[in-house]
Design a protein around this motif. Structure first.
Motif, PDB file in Angstrom:
ATOM      1  N   MET A  23       3.696  -6.628  -2.317  1.00  0.00           N
ATOM      2  CA  MET A  23       4.377  -6.564  -0.896  1.00  0.00           C
ATOM      3  C   MET A  23       4.973  -5.252  -1.033  1.00  0.00           C
ATOM      4  O   MET A  23       4.751  -4.571   0.063  1.00  0.00           O
ATOM      5  N   MET A  24       5.816  -4.636  -1.773  1.00  0.00           N
ATOM      6  CA  MET A  24       6.361  -3.491  -1.802  1.00  0.00           C
ATOM      7  C   MET A  24       5.133  -2.109  -1.853  1.00  0.00           C
ATOM      8  O   MET A  24       5.449  -1.343  -1.046  1.00  0.00           O
ATOM      9  N   GLN A  25       3.963  -2.586  -2.418  1.00  0.00           N
ATOM     10  CA  GLN A  25       2.906  -1.454  -2.502  1.00  0.00           C
ATOM     11  C   GLN A  25       2.380  -1.496  -0.964  1.00  0.00           C
ATOM     12  O   GLN A  25       2.095  -0.155  -0.535  1.00  0.00           O
ATOM     13  N   LEU A  26       2.206  -2.593  -0.330  1.00  0.00           N
ATOM     14  CA  LEU A  26       1.965  -2.571   1.047  1.00  0.00           C
ATOM     15  C   LEU A  26       2.928  -1.746   1.874  1.00  0.00           C
ATOM     16  O   LEU A  26       2.505  -0.890   2.879  1.00  0.00           O
ATOM     17  N   ILE A  27       4.084  -2.188   1.794  1.00  0.00           N
ATOM     18  CA  ILE A  27       5.163  -1.695   2.434  1.00  0.00           C
ATOM     19  C   ILE A  27       5.121   0.025   2.421  1.00  0.00           C
ATOM     20  O   ILE A  27       5.213   0.861   3.463  1.00  0.00           O
ATOM     21  N   PHE A  28       5.192   0.586   1.231  1.00  0.00           N
ATOM     22  CA  PHE A  28       5.148   2.045   0.981  1.00  0.00           C
ATOM     23  C   PHE A  28       3.812   2.658   1.745  1.00  0.00           C
ATOM     24  O   PHE A  28       4.051   3.835   2.169  1.00  0.00           O
TER      25      PHE A  28
END
Length: 409
Positions: A23-28
Protein backbone atom coordinates in the motif's frame (compact mmCIF):
# COMPACT_ATOMS: atom_id res chain seq x y z
CA UNK A 1 -4.40 18.46 -9.52
CA UNK A 2 -6.15 15.09 -9.60
CA UNK A 3 -7.76 13.78 -6.42
CA UNK A 4 -7.23 10.17 -5.33
CA UNK A 5 -9.22 8.60 -2.50
CA UNK A 6 -7.94 5.36 -0.99
CA UNK A 7 -10.43 3.39 1.08
CA UNK A 8 -8.29 1.27 3.35
CA UNK A 9 -9.36 -2.07 4.73
CA UNK A 10 -6.81 -1.40 7.48
CA UNK A 11 -4.16 1.24 8.21
CA UNK A 12 -0.95 0.51 6.28
CA UNK A 13 1.75 -1.04 8.49
CA UNK A 14 4.81 -1.44 6.22
CA UNK A 15 6.95 -2.77 9.08
CA UNK A 16 4.39 -5.44 9.98
CA UNK A 17 3.12 -6.88 6.71
CA UNK A 18 3.72 -7.18 2.99
CA UNK A 19 0.25 -5.73 2.42
CA UNK A 20 1.29 -2.61 4.31
CA UNK A 21 4.45 -2.29 2.22
CA UNK A 22 2.45 -2.74 -0.96
CA UNK A 23 0.00 0.00 0.00
CA UNK A 24 2.82 2.43 0.80
CA UNK A 25 4.44 1.69 -2.58
CA UNK A 26 1.17 2.60 -4.30
CA UNK A 27 0.78 5.75 -2.22
CA UNK A 28 4.30 6.96 -3.05
CA UNK A 29 3.80 6.17 -6.74
CA UNK A 30 0.72 8.39 -6.94
CA UNK A 31 2.35 11.10 -4.82
CA UNK A 32 5.26 11.17 -7.28
CA UNK A 33 2.70 11.99 -9.98
CA UNK A 34 1.41 14.95 -7.91
CA UNK A 35 -1.91 13.42 -6.97
CA UNK A 36 -3.73 15.00 -4.06
CA UNK A 37 -4.46 12.06 -1.80
CA UNK A 38 -6.90 11.15 0.95
CA UNK A 39 -6.73 7.90 2.91
CA UNK A 40 -10.00 6.91 4.55
CA UNK A 41 -10.68 3.87 6.71
CA UNK A 42 -13.26 2.65 9.20
CA UNK A 43 -10.67 0.85 11.33
CA UNK A 44 -8.94 2.25 14.39
CA UNK A 45 -5.40 3.51 13.92
CA UNK A 46 -2.75 1.14 15.24
CA UNK A 47 0.57 1.87 16.93
CA UNK A 48 2.38 0.38 13.93
CA UNK A 49 0.46 2.46 11.37
CA UNK A 50 2.51 4.64 9.01
CA UNK A 51 2.14 8.38 9.66
CA UNK A 52 0.48 9.28 6.36
CA UNK A 53 0.05 12.93 7.23
CA UNK A 54 3.84 13.27 7.46
CA UNK A 55 4.03 12.70 3.67
CA UNK A 56 1.14 15.00 2.80
CA UNK A 57 -1.71 12.47 2.72
CA UNK A 58 -4.98 13.62 4.28
CA UNK A 59 -6.52 11.01 6.59
CA UNK A 60 -10.22 10.61 7.23
CA UNK A 61 -12.13 8.36 9.63
CA UNK A 62 -15.22 6.93 7.97
CA UNK A 63 -18.06 4.77 9.27
CA UNK A 64 -19.53 1.56 7.99
CA UNK A 65 -23.23 1.60 7.15
CA UNK A 66 -23.50 5.36 7.42
CA UNK A 67 -24.71 7.96 4.95
CA UNK A 68 -22.03 10.28 6.36
CA UNK A 69 -19.68 8.60 3.87
CA UNK A 70 -22.00 9.66 1.03
CA UNK A 71 -21.68 13.30 2.07
CA UNK A 72 -17.92 13.01 2.50
CA UNK A 73 -17.21 11.38 -0.86
CA UNK A 74 -19.56 13.66 -2.78
CA UNK A 75 -17.84 16.75 -1.35
CA UNK A 76 -14.36 15.31 -1.98
CA UNK A 77 -15.35 14.46 -5.57
CA UNK A 78 -12.32 12.25 -6.29
CA UNK A 79 -11.13 11.49 -9.81
CA UNK A 80 -10.01 8.03 -8.68
CA UNK A 81 -11.09 5.77 -5.82
CA UNK A 82 -8.78 2.91 -4.91
CA UNK A 83 -10.23 0.11 -2.77
CA UNK A 84 -7.85 -1.78 -0.51
CA UNK A 85 -9.03 -5.38 -1.00
CA UNK A 86 -12.45 -6.51 -2.19
CA UNK A 87 -13.92 -6.22 1.30
CA UNK A 88 -13.57 -2.43 1.16
CA UNK A 89 -15.19 -2.37 -2.28
CA UNK A 90 -18.14 -4.43 -1.01
CA UNK A 91 -18.79 -1.95 1.77
CA UNK A 92 -18.25 1.31 -0.07
CA UNK A 93 -18.29 0.56 -3.80
CA UNK A 94 -22.01 1.13 -4.28
CA UNK A 95 -21.82 4.41 -2.40
CA UNK A 96 -18.93 5.61 -4.59
CA UNK A 97 -20.82 4.55 -7.73
CA UNK A 98 -23.91 6.48 -6.64
CA UNK A 99 -22.23 9.65 -5.40
CA UNK A 100 -19.27 9.84 -7.83
CA UNK A 101 -20.32 7.90 -10.94
CA UNK A 102 -17.51 9.36 -13.05
CA UNK A 103 -14.72 8.40 -10.65
CA UNK A 104 -12.37 5.67 -11.86
CA UNK A 105 -12.72 2.70 -9.49
CA UNK A 106 -9.53 0.68 -8.91
CA UNK A 107 -9.27 -2.46 -6.79
CA UNK A 108 -5.97 -3.46 -5.23
CA UNK A 109 -6.52 -7.16 -4.56
CA UNK A 110 -3.28 -7.56 -2.50
CA UNK A 111 -3.66 -11.28 -3.19
CA UNK A 112 -6.51 -13.53 -4.24
CA UNK A 113 -8.36 -14.28 -1.02
CA UNK A 114 -10.33 -17.10 -2.66
CA UNK A 115 -7.10 -18.86 -3.65
CA UNK A 116 -5.69 -18.61 -0.14
CA UNK A 117 -8.95 -19.79 1.41
CA UNK A 118 -9.28 -22.72 -0.99
CA UNK A 119 -5.72 -23.88 -0.33
CA UNK A 120 -6.29 -23.62 3.41
CA UNK A 121 -9.42 -25.77 3.17
CA UNK A 122 -7.64 -28.40 1.08
CA UNK A 123 -4.79 -28.49 3.61
CA UNK A 124 -7.21 -28.94 6.51
CA UNK A 125 -8.86 -31.84 4.69
CA UNK A 126 -5.51 -33.36 3.76
CA UNK A 127 -6.35 -33.31 0.07
CA UNK A 128 -4.74 -32.04 -3.12
CA UNK A 129 -5.88 -28.53 -4.05
CA UNK A 130 -7.96 -28.31 -7.22
CA UNK A 131 -10.61 -26.02 -8.72
CA UNK A 132 -13.33 -27.48 -6.53
CA UNK A 133 -11.60 -25.70 -3.65
CA UNK A 134 -11.04 -22.55 -5.71
CA UNK A 135 -14.70 -22.01 -6.60
CA UNK A 136 -15.73 -21.10 -3.06
CA UNK A 137 -18.08 -18.41 -1.76
CA UNK A 138 -15.16 -16.00 -1.34
CA UNK A 139 -14.40 -16.42 -5.05
CA UNK A 140 -17.95 -15.42 -5.96
CA UNK A 141 -17.64 -12.23 -3.92
CA UNK A 142 -14.07 -11.43 -4.99
CA UNK A 143 -14.59 -12.01 -8.72
CA UNK A 144 -17.79 -9.93 -8.60
CA UNK A 145 -15.79 -7.11 -7.01
CA UNK A 146 -13.18 -7.31 -9.78
CA UNK A 147 -15.93 -7.01 -12.39
CA UNK A 148 -17.53 -4.03 -10.65
CA UNK A 149 -14.27 -2.09 -10.69
CA UNK A 150 -12.74 -0.48 -13.76
CA UNK A 151 -9.28 -1.93 -13.09
CA UNK A 152 -7.87 -4.44 -10.61
CA UNK A 153 -4.21 -4.52 -9.62
CA UNK A 154 -2.89 -8.10 -9.46
CA UNK A 155 0.39 -8.68 -7.64
CA UNK A 156 1.29 -12.11 -9.06
CA UNK A 157 1.64 -13.42 -12.60
CA UNK A 158 0.23 -16.74 -11.40
CA UNK A 159 -2.92 -14.97 -10.23
CA UNK A 160 -3.12 -13.03 -13.49
CA UNK A 161 -3.14 -16.35 -15.36
CA UNK A 162 -5.71 -17.79 -12.98
CA UNK A 163 -8.07 -14.86 -13.46
CA UNK A 164 -7.77 -14.78 -17.26
CA UNK A 165 -7.64 -18.53 -17.98
CA UNK A 166 -9.70 -20.10 -15.21
CA UNK A 167 -12.19 -17.35 -14.36
CA UNK A 168 -12.14 -15.99 -17.94
CA UNK A 169 -11.93 -12.33 -16.90
CA UNK A 170 -11.10 -9.97 -19.75
CA UNK A 171 -7.50 -8.75 -19.61
CA UNK A 172 -8.64 -5.12 -19.96
CA UNK A 173 -9.94 -5.27 -16.36
CA UNK A 174 -6.67 -6.55 -14.91
CA UNK A 175 -3.23 -5.02 -14.43
CA UNK A 176 -0.13 -6.91 -13.29
CA UNK A 177 1.65 -4.85 -10.67
CA UNK A 178 4.17 -6.62 -8.40
CA UNK A 179 6.10 -5.04 -5.55
CA UNK A 180 7.65 -1.71 -6.58
CA UNK A 181 11.23 -1.45 -5.31
CA UNK A 182 13.78 1.34 -5.54
CA UNK A 183 17.00 0.72 -7.42
CA UNK A 184 19.51 -1.34 -5.45
CA UNK A 185 22.76 0.50 -4.83
CA UNK A 186 25.92 -1.53 -5.39
CA UNK A 187 27.52 0.04 -2.33
CA UNK A 188 24.66 -1.24 -0.19
CA UNK A 189 25.13 -4.77 -1.50
CA UNK A 190 28.88 -4.69 -0.89
CA UNK A 191 28.33 -3.60 2.71
CA UNK A 192 26.10 -6.57 3.60
CA UNK A 193 27.47 -9.11 6.12
CA UNK A 194 29.29 -12.02 4.51
CA UNK A 195 28.66 -15.76 4.85
CA UNK A 196 31.25 -15.96 7.66
CA UNK A 197 29.72 -13.03 9.53
CA UNK A 198 26.25 -14.58 9.74
CA UNK A 199 24.80 -17.35 11.84
CA UNK A 200 21.57 -19.19 12.56
CA UNK A 201 18.26 -19.39 10.71
CA UNK A 202 15.41 -16.88 10.62
CA UNK A 203 11.70 -16.98 9.83
CA UNK A 204 9.39 -13.99 9.86
CA UNK A 205 5.74 -13.09 9.33
CA UNK A 206 2.81 -11.14 10.79
CA UNK A 207 0.97 -13.55 13.09
CA UNK A 208 -2.42 -12.00 12.39
CA UNK A 209 -2.06 -13.71 9.01
CA UNK A 210 -3.08 -17.36 9.50
CA UNK A 211 -0.63 -18.83 6.92
CA UNK A 212 2.27 -17.46 8.98
CA UNK A 213 1.23 -19.15 12.23
CA UNK A 214 0.64 -22.37 10.33
CA UNK A 215 4.13 -22.03 8.82
CA UNK A 216 5.80 -21.61 12.22
CA UNK A 217 3.88 -24.58 13.62
CA UNK A 218 5.01 -26.67 10.62
CA UNK A 219 8.60 -25.58 11.24
CA UNK A 220 8.36 -26.50 14.91
CA UNK A 221 6.83 -29.94 14.47
CA UNK A 222 8.05 -31.24 11.11
CA UNK A 223 11.17 -29.42 9.91
CA UNK A 224 13.23 -27.91 12.71
CA UNK A 225 13.86 -31.23 14.53
CA UNK A 226 15.38 -32.58 11.30
CA UNK A 227 17.63 -29.52 10.89
CA UNK A 228 18.61 -29.50 14.55
CA UNK A 229 19.62 -33.15 14.33
CA UNK A 230 22.25 -32.22 11.72
CA UNK A 231 23.15 -28.83 13.22
CA UNK A 232 22.77 -29.26 17.01
CA UNK A 233 24.10 -25.77 17.81
CA UNK A 234 21.97 -23.87 15.31
CA UNK A 235 19.07 -21.63 16.29
CA UNK A 236 15.88 -20.68 14.51
CA UNK A 237 14.85 -17.14 15.39
CA UNK A 238 11.19 -16.50 14.64
CA UNK A 239 10.00 -12.90 14.28
CA UNK A 240 6.59 -11.42 13.58
CA UNK A 241 4.16 -8.69 14.61
CA UNK A 242 1.18 -9.48 16.84
CA UNK A 243 2.36 -12.78 18.34
CA UNK A 244 -0.29 -14.43 20.54
CA UNK A 245 0.17 -16.66 23.56
CA UNK A 246 -0.18 -19.77 21.38
CA UNK A 247 2.78 -18.49 19.34
CA UNK A 248 4.97 -17.88 22.41
CA UNK A 249 4.13 -21.39 23.65
CA UNK A 250 6.23 -22.72 20.75
CA UNK A 251 9.37 -21.12 22.23
CA UNK A 252 11.94 -23.68 23.40
CA UNK A 253 15.51 -22.62 24.14
CA UNK A 254 16.77 -26.19 24.55
CA UNK A 255 15.63 -26.96 21.01
CA UNK A 256 17.02 -23.67 19.68
CA UNK A 257 13.50 -22.67 18.57
CA UNK A 258 13.23 -19.04 19.66
CA UNK A 259 10.10 -16.91 19.35
CA UNK A 260 11.42 -13.33 19.23
CA UNK A 261 8.20 -11.41 18.58
CA UNK A 262 8.26 -8.12 16.71
CA UNK A 263 11.45 -7.53 14.72
CA UNK A 264 13.07 -4.25 15.83
CA UNK A 265 14.35 -3.74 12.27
CA UNK A 266 13.69 -6.30 9.55
CA UNK A 267 16.92 -5.45 7.73
CA UNK A 268 19.04 -6.07 10.82
CA UNK A 269 17.30 -9.37 11.54
CA UNK A 270 17.71 -10.59 7.97
CA UNK A 271 21.35 -9.49 7.70
CA UNK A 272 22.37 -11.29 10.86
CA UNK A 273 20.87 -14.59 9.68
CA UNK A 274 22.54 -17.04 7.32
CA UNK A 275 19.39 -18.67 5.90
CA UNK A 276 15.69 -17.72 5.86
CA UNK A 277 13.13 -20.54 6.13
CA UNK A 278 9.74 -20.07 4.45
CA UNK A 279 7.80 -23.38 4.38
CA UNK A 280 4.36 -21.85 3.80
CA UNK A 281 1.68 -24.53 3.41
CA UNK A 282 -0.99 -22.26 1.96
CA UNK A 283 -1.38 -18.66 0.86
CA UNK A 284 -1.55 -16.45 -2.21
CA UNK A 285 0.06 -13.36 -3.73
CA UNK A 286 3.75 -12.52 -3.38
CA UNK A 287 5.64 -13.01 -0.14
CA UNK A 288 7.16 -9.87 1.32
CA UNK A 289 9.44 -11.95 3.53
CA UNK A 290 11.20 -13.28 0.41
CA UNK A 291 11.67 -9.73 -0.87
CA UNK A 292 13.14 -8.70 2.50
CA UNK A 293 15.46 -11.70 2.43
CA UNK A 294 16.69 -10.95 -1.08
CA UNK A 295 17.20 -7.26 -0.34
CA UNK A 296 19.41 -8.21 2.59
CA UNK A 297 21.30 -10.94 0.79
CA UNK A 298 19.83 -13.80 2.80
CA UNK A 299 19.28 -17.01 0.80
CA UNK A 300 16.05 -18.93 1.42
CA UNK A 301 14.65 -22.41 1.53
CA UNK A 302 10.98 -22.15 0.63
CA UNK A 303 7.93 -24.17 -0.27
CA UNK A 304 6.41 -24.00 -3.78
CA UNK A 305 3.54 -21.92 -2.33
CA UNK A 306 6.03 -19.39 -0.92
CA UNK A 307 7.95 -19.15 -4.19
CA UNK A 308 4.85 -18.82 -6.38
CA UNK A 309 4.99 -15.84 -8.74
CA UNK A 310 8.30 -14.66 -7.35
CA UNK A 311 11.04 -15.83 -9.72
CA UNK A 312 9.48 -16.27 -13.15
CA UNK A 313 12.04 -18.08 -15.29
CA UNK A 314 14.95 -17.06 -13.04
CA UNK A 315 16.66 -19.36 -10.55
CA UNK A 316 15.58 -18.84 -6.92
CA UNK A 317 17.72 -17.40 -4.16
CA UNK A 318 18.15 -20.86 -2.67
CA UNK A 319 15.95 -23.96 -2.78
CA UNK A 320 12.29 -24.59 -3.53
CA UNK A 321 11.18 -27.86 -2.00
CA UNK A 322 8.18 -29.50 -0.41
CA UNK A 323 8.72 -32.45 1.93
CA UNK A 324 10.09 -31.85 5.46
CA UNK A 325 13.14 -34.07 4.98
CA UNK A 326 14.11 -32.45 1.68
CA UNK A 327 13.47 -29.01 3.17
CA UNK A 328 15.73 -29.76 6.14
CA UNK A 329 18.49 -31.27 3.99
CA UNK A 330 18.51 -28.30 1.63
CA UNK A 331 18.53 -25.86 4.57
CA UNK A 332 21.59 -27.60 6.03
CA UNK A 333 23.29 -27.62 2.62
CA UNK A 334 22.71 -23.91 2.15
CA UNK A 335 23.85 -23.22 5.72
CA UNK A 336 27.15 -25.06 5.27
CA UNK A 337 28.09 -24.47 1.62
CA UNK A 338 29.69 -21.03 1.21
CA UNK A 339 29.94 -21.27 -2.58
CA UNK A 340 26.31 -22.22 -3.08
CA UNK A 341 25.21 -19.66 -0.46
CA UNK A 342 26.95 -16.86 -2.37
CA UNK A 343 25.53 -18.06 -5.68
CA UNK A 344 22.02 -18.10 -4.18
CA UNK A 345 22.51 -14.62 -2.77
CA UNK A 346 23.47 -13.27 -6.20
CA UNK A 347 20.46 -14.97 -7.79
CA UNK A 348 18.27 -13.10 -5.32
CA UNK A 349 19.79 -9.77 -6.35
CA UNK A 350 19.25 -10.65 -10.01
CA UNK A 351 15.59 -11.47 -9.35
CA UNK A 352 15.03 -8.11 -7.67
CA UNK A 353 16.71 -6.19 -10.50
CA UNK A 354 14.84 -7.95 -13.30
CA UNK A 355 11.38 -8.39 -11.78
CA UNK A 356 10.61 -5.78 -9.11
CA UNK A 357 12.18 -2.45 -9.97
CA UNK A 358 9.76 0.46 -9.62
CA UNK A 359 11.26 2.04 -12.73
CA UNK A 360 9.83 -0.81 -14.84
CA UNK A 361 6.26 -0.54 -13.60
CA UNK A 362 5.41 2.89 -12.19
CA UNK A 363 5.00 4.94 -15.38
CA UNK A 364 3.20 2.22 -17.36
CA UNK A 365 0.66 2.05 -14.52
CA UNK A 366 0.18 5.80 -14.53
CA UNK A 367 -0.23 5.78 -18.30
CA UNK A 368 -2.89 3.08 -18.01
CA UNK A 369 -4.74 5.08 -15.37
CA UNK A 370 -4.64 8.23 -17.52
CA UNK A 371 -5.89 6.28 -20.52
CA UNK A 372 -8.83 4.93 -18.51
CA UNK A 373 -9.71 8.37 -17.18
CA UNK A 374 -10.02 9.58 -20.77
CA UNK A 375 -11.99 6.58 -22.09
CA UNK A 376 -14.02 5.53 -19.04
CA UNK A 377 -17.52 5.49 -20.63
CA UNK A 378 -16.32 3.25 -23.48
CA UNK A 379 -14.36 1.04 -21.09
CA UNK A 380 -17.46 0.50 -18.99
CA UNK A 381 -19.60 -0.26 -22.03
CA UNK A 382 -17.25 -3.14 -22.78
CA UNK A 383 -17.68 -4.49 -19.24
CA UNK A 384 -21.38 -5.27 -19.25
CA UNK A 385 -21.00 -7.99 -16.62
CA UNK A 386 -19.58 -5.37 -14.26
CA UNK A 387 -22.48 -2.97 -14.78
CA UNK A 388 -24.94 -5.84 -14.36
CA UNK A 389 -23.33 -6.90 -11.08
CA UNK A 390 -23.30 -3.32 -9.85
CA UNK A 391 -27.00 -3.05 -10.68
CA UNK A 392 -28.10 -6.33 -9.12
CA UNK A 393 -25.75 -7.81 -6.56
CA UNK A 394 -24.81 -4.55 -4.85
CA UNK A 395 -28.44 -3.79 -4.16
CA UNK A 396 -28.43 -6.43 -1.41
CA UNK A 397 -25.33 -4.85 0.16
CA UNK A 398 -26.88 -1.41 -0.24
CA UNK A 399 -30.17 -2.20 1.43
CA UNK A 400 -28.57 -4.28 4.18
CA UNK A 401 -26.33 -1.31 4.94
CA UNK A 402 -29.28 1.08 4.95
CA UNK A 403 -31.20 -1.30 7.25
CA UNK A 404 -28.26 -1.42 9.69
CA UNK A 405 -27.98 2.37 9.57
CA UNK A 406 -31.69 2.78 10.32
CA UNK A 407 -31.49 0.19 13.09
CA UNK A 408 -28.54 2.01 14.70
CA UNK A 409 -30.21 5.44 14.49
Amino acid sequence: MKQLLIIGFVWPEPKSSAAGSRMMQLIFSFLHQDYQMTFATATAKTDNAFDLESIGVTVKAIELNSSSFDTFVKELHPDIVLFDRFLAEEQFGWRVAEQCPNALRILDTEDLHCLRRGRHQALKEGKEFDNSYLYNDTAKREIASIYRCDLSLIISEVEMNLLTNTFKIDASLLYYLPFLLDEIQEGTLRSLPTFRERQHFVSIGNFLHEPNYNMVLHLKTAIWPLIRKQLPKAELQVYGAYPSQKVFQLHNEKEGFLIKGVAPEVDEVMQSAKVCLVPLQFGAGLKGKLIDAMLNGTPCVMSPIAAEGMFGQLPPNGFITGTPQEFADQAVCLYNDKLFWEQSQEQGFECLRKRFMKSQFEMPLMNRVEELLKTLPLHRQQNFIGSMLLHHSMQSTKFMSKWIEAKNA
